[in-house]
Design a protein around this motif. Structure first.
Motif, PDB file in Angstrom:
ATOM      1  N   PRO A 174      33.641  70.020   5.397  1.00 24.46           N
ATOM      2  CA  PRO A 174      32.429  70.311   4.771  1.00 24.46           C
ATOM      3  C   PRO A 174      32.136  71.736   4.646  1.00 24.46           C
ATOM      4  O   PRO A 174      32.386  72.469   5.405  1.00 24.46           O
ATOM      5  CB  PRO A 174      31.331  69.585   5.692  1.00 24.46           C
ATOM      6  CG  PRO A 174      32.240  68.637   6.760  1.00 24.46           C
ATOM      7  CD  PRO A 174      33.558  69.274   6.695  1.00 24.46           C
ATOM      8  N   GLN A 175      31.612  71.921   3.454  1.00 24.75           N
ATOM      9  CA  GLN A 175      31.010  73.313   3.279  1.00 24.75           C
ATOM     10  C   GLN A 175      29.662  73.308   2.903  1.00 24.75           C
ATOM     11  O   GLN A 175      28.962  72.539   2.288  1.00 24.75           O
ATOM     12  CB  GLN A 175      31.802  73.960   1.933  1.00 24.75           C
ATOM     13  CG  GLN A 175      33.309  73.860   2.066  1.00 24.75           C
ATOM     14  CD  GLN A 175      33.912  74.937   2.881  1.00 24.75           C
ATOM     15  OE1 GLN A 175      33.409  75.740   3.073  1.00 24.75           O
ATOM     16  NE2 GLN A 175      35.113  74.481   3.754  1.00 24.75           N
ATOM     17  N   PRO A 176      29.143  74.753   3.399  1.00 27.68           N
ATOM     18  CA  PRO A 176      27.590  74.825   2.928  1.00 27.68           C
ATOM     19  C   PRO A 176      27.225  74.522   1.373  1.00 27.68           C
ATOM     20  O   PRO A 176      27.960  75.140   0.665  1.00 27.68           O
ATOM     21  CB  PRO A 176      27.125  76.252   3.311  1.00 27.68           C
ATOM     22  CG  PRO A 176      28.273  76.715   4.350  1.00 27.68           C
ATOM     23  CD  PRO A 176      29.450  75.958   3.994  1.00 27.68           C
ATOM     24  N   GLY A 177      26.283  73.936   1.169  1.00 23.59           N
ATOM     25  CA  GLY A 177      25.885  73.517  -0.202  1.00 23.59           C
ATOM     26  C   GLY A 177      26.356  72.049  -0.514  1.00 23.59           C
ATOM     27  O   GLY A 177      25.908  71.657  -1.740  1.00 23.59           O
ATOM     28  N   ASP A 178      27.381  71.485   0.179  1.00 21.26           N
ATOM     29  CA  ASP A 178      27.780  70.119  -0.194  1.00 21.26           C
ATOM     30  C   ASP A 178      26.757  69.288  -0.025  1.00 21.26           C
ATOM     31  O   ASP A 178      25.727  69.417   0.684  1.00 21.26           O
ATOM     32  CB  ASP A 178      28.928  69.664   0.739  1.00 21.26           C
ATOM     33  CG  ASP A 178      30.372  70.420   0.344  1.00 21.26           C
ATOM     34  OD1 ASP A 178      30.353  71.241  -0.578  1.00 21.26           O
ATOM     35  OD2 ASP A 178      31.111  70.400   1.231  1.00 21.26           O
TER      36      ASP A 178
ATOM     37  N   THR B 142      30.507  57.849   5.708  1.00 18.03           N
ATOM     38  CA  THR B 142      29.725  59.051   5.446  1.00 18.03           C
ATOM     39  C   THR B 142      30.559  59.330   3.864  1.00 18.03           C
ATOM     40  O   THR B 142      31.618  59.026   3.747  1.00 18.03           O
ATOM     41  CB  THR B 142      30.220  60.292   6.116  1.00 18.03           C
ATOM     42  OG1 THR B 142      29.679  59.902   7.571  1.00 18.03           O
ATOM     43  CG2 THR B 142      29.591  61.439   5.679  1.00 18.03           C
ATOM     44  N   ALA B 143      29.455  59.657   2.903  1.00 11.34           N
ATOM     45  CA  ALA B 143      29.879  60.085   1.618  1.00 11.34           C
ATOM     46  C   ALA B 143      29.408  61.782   1.632  1.00 11.34           C
ATOM     47  O   ALA B 143      28.263  61.960   1.725  1.00 11.34           O
ATOM     48  CB  ALA B 143      29.308  59.191   0.786  1.00 11.34           C
ATOM     49  N   ARG B 144      30.222  62.156   0.949  1.00  9.54           N
ATOM     50  CA  ARG B 144      30.157  63.723   0.707  1.00  9.54           C
ATOM     51  C   ARG B 144      30.509  64.214  -0.766  1.00  9.54           C
ATOM     52  O   ARG B 144      31.728  63.850  -1.031  1.00  9.54           O
ATOM     53  CB  ARG B 144      30.840  64.709   1.787  1.00  9.54           C
ATOM     54  CG  ARG B 144      30.488  66.171   1.726  1.00  9.54           C
ATOM     55  CD  ARG B 144      30.805  66.757   3.131  1.00  9.54           C
ATOM     56  NE  ARG B 144      32.192  66.739   3.177  1.00  9.54           N
ATOM     57  CZ  ARG B 144      33.293  67.168   2.783  1.00  9.54           C
ATOM     58  NH1 ARG B 144      32.979  68.231   1.808  1.00  9.54           N
ATOM     59  NH2 ARG B 144      34.406  67.193   3.080  1.00  9.54           N
ATOM     60  N   VAL B 145      29.695  64.996  -1.487  1.00  9.63           N
ATOM     61  CA  VAL B 145      30.127  65.591  -2.711  1.00  9.63           C
ATOM     62  C   VAL B 145      30.430  67.099  -2.456  1.00  9.63           C
ATOM     63  O   VAL B 145      29.546  67.784  -2.070  1.00  9.63           O
ATOM     64  CB  VAL B 145      28.987  65.575  -3.594  1.00  9.63           C
ATOM     65  CG1 VAL B 145      29.300  66.273  -5.059  1.00  9.63           C
ATOM     66  CG2 VAL B 145      28.704  63.996  -4.190  1.00  9.63           C
TER      67      VAL B 145
END
Length: 396
Positions: A368-372, A357-360
């Motif tokens: 994880p935050q809303p909008g990521d 998994t990759a997340r900005v």
């Protein structure tokens, strides 16, 4: 004048001892310069407030309320924050500082010094340590009248810890923890103060508090640092390396903290190997590339953080390996292996199939935050090569 230099030399030696002691200890308090500056500023504000009362510009009730707020902020600023990152090998730095500080001080004094400042009639703004003690006691008095103030008990605990009164800090933290038992920050501070009160040992009750903090927040930096230190002290070097390894994705990769953590992990792993606890032969790990969907390109900000991690396709949700980079590096070629394990016994090689998994993250937090922005691979073998992950979704 000779008496002045003798007294000055003695005070300089005492000051150096106090400054260098944290470098020679395992955990070090910091922020002394900022603390003194804040105290001086708040002291001036208190003086102005008293002058306004004397001039009739404010009512006594408003004066008392404003004074209480200023004192609370002062105690908060005067808190000497403790460095949660475990550090060793600071003796060389201590020697360097011990030699450099007096030399620099003398050079600066003879260049820009003012002997007239020795005039006893000169007006000074020296920080009065007794005033700080008095404010701490006033806060303690207010809390006896309002015992449900969790923030107040936390502040009192930090103030006592900053003053080195660890037994009283423990008592204050205990009262706060009873009222906020699910606060990971509070539990970590409580464990640290309790360890200091127990002769700098985290064994026993302090370690139980640390584990409770990690149950609430598995990515709590201070709790991970303390857990690693506790494991190191009982010579469980493999566990210590595991806890400290989990800190790396949570700090900027090129920071001084990251460098120190990597050194500590390497040291603990070396000691684990010397103790016959070395890990199994190296696993090749998994490699690939993370790309950003063109549709989301405009949503990347310069300060965004890129997290890349592997989870078991069938198994626990905790990441098996993770790394942190700047989102500006996209597209990014990654490599994940057992050296990036997030917890003891949770190695990438122990799970045959994994999901990458990759997340900005705009907030730079691992959670994880809303909008990521996020993307994930299909389940792949734990030694696969060329695994591509496309970030193409927004976290809701």
């Amino acid at each position: 004048m000779i008496l002045f230099w003798a007294i000055g030399g003695a005070l300089a030696a005492l000051a150096l001892l106090l400054v260098l002691r944290p470098l020679l200890a395992r955990r070090e308090p910091g922020g002394v310069t900022r603390r003194v500056a804040n105290i001086a500023i708040h002291r001036d504000q208190l003086r102005e407030l008293d002058a306004d009362l004397g001039a009739g510009k404010i009512a006594p009730a408003d004066h008392e309320r404003a004074r209480s707020e200023l004192e609370s902020r002062l105690l908060e600023d005067a808190d000497a924050a403790q460095d949660a990152t475990p550090r060793r090998g600071g003796r060389g730095v201590a020697v360097l500082v011990g030699l450099a500080v007096p030399a620099c001080a003398l050079a600066i004094y003879f260049f820009i010094g003012s002997p007239g400042a020795l005039d006893p009639r000169a007006d000074t703004h020296a920080v009065d340590a007794g005033q700080i003690e008095e404010m701490v006691e006033r806060l303690a008095t207010r809390l006896r009248e309002n015992p449900e103030d969790v923030a107040g008990w936390r502040m009192l605990g930090r103030s006592y810890a900053a003053l080195g009164r660890f037994a009283e800090a423990v008592d204050a933290y205990a009262k706060a923890a009873v009222r906020a038992p699910r606060d990971a920050d509070l539990l970590a501070d409580f464990a640290d103060a309790l360890g200091m009160a127990h002769g700098r040992s985290l064994q026993g009750e302090p370690e139980k508090l640390i584990q409770r903090a990690l149950e609430i927040d598995p990515n709590h930096l201070k709790a991970l640092a303390l857990a690693g230190t506790a494991a190191y002290d009982r010579k469980d070097f493999k566990a210590a390396a595991g806890y400290w390894q989990r800190m790396l994705p949570l700090v900027p990769p090129d920071s001084e903290d990251a460098r120190t953590i990597r050194e500590n992990v390497a040291e603990a792993r070396g000691l684990a190997g010397a103790s016959g606890l070395a890990a199994a032969p190296a696993h090749p790990g998994i490699r690939g590339t993370v790309r950003l969907s063109p549709q989301l390109k405009e949503r990347i900000a310069p300060g965004d953080t890129l997290f890349i991690y592997a989870r078991a396709a069938e198994g626990p949700a905790m990441p098996l390996a993770a790394l942190r980079r700047s989102a500006r590096e996209l597209p990014f070629d990654y490599a994940l292996d057992d050296s990036m394990a997030m917890a003891p016994g949770m190695a990438l090689s122990a799970h045959p199939r994994v999901v990458i998994t990759a997340r900005v993250s705009r907030s730079a937090t691992a959670k994880p935050q809303p909008g990521d922005l996020q993307g994930a691979s299909k389940p792949v073998p734990n030694d696969a090569n060329g695994v591509e992950v496309v970030i193409d979704a927004v976290v809701r």
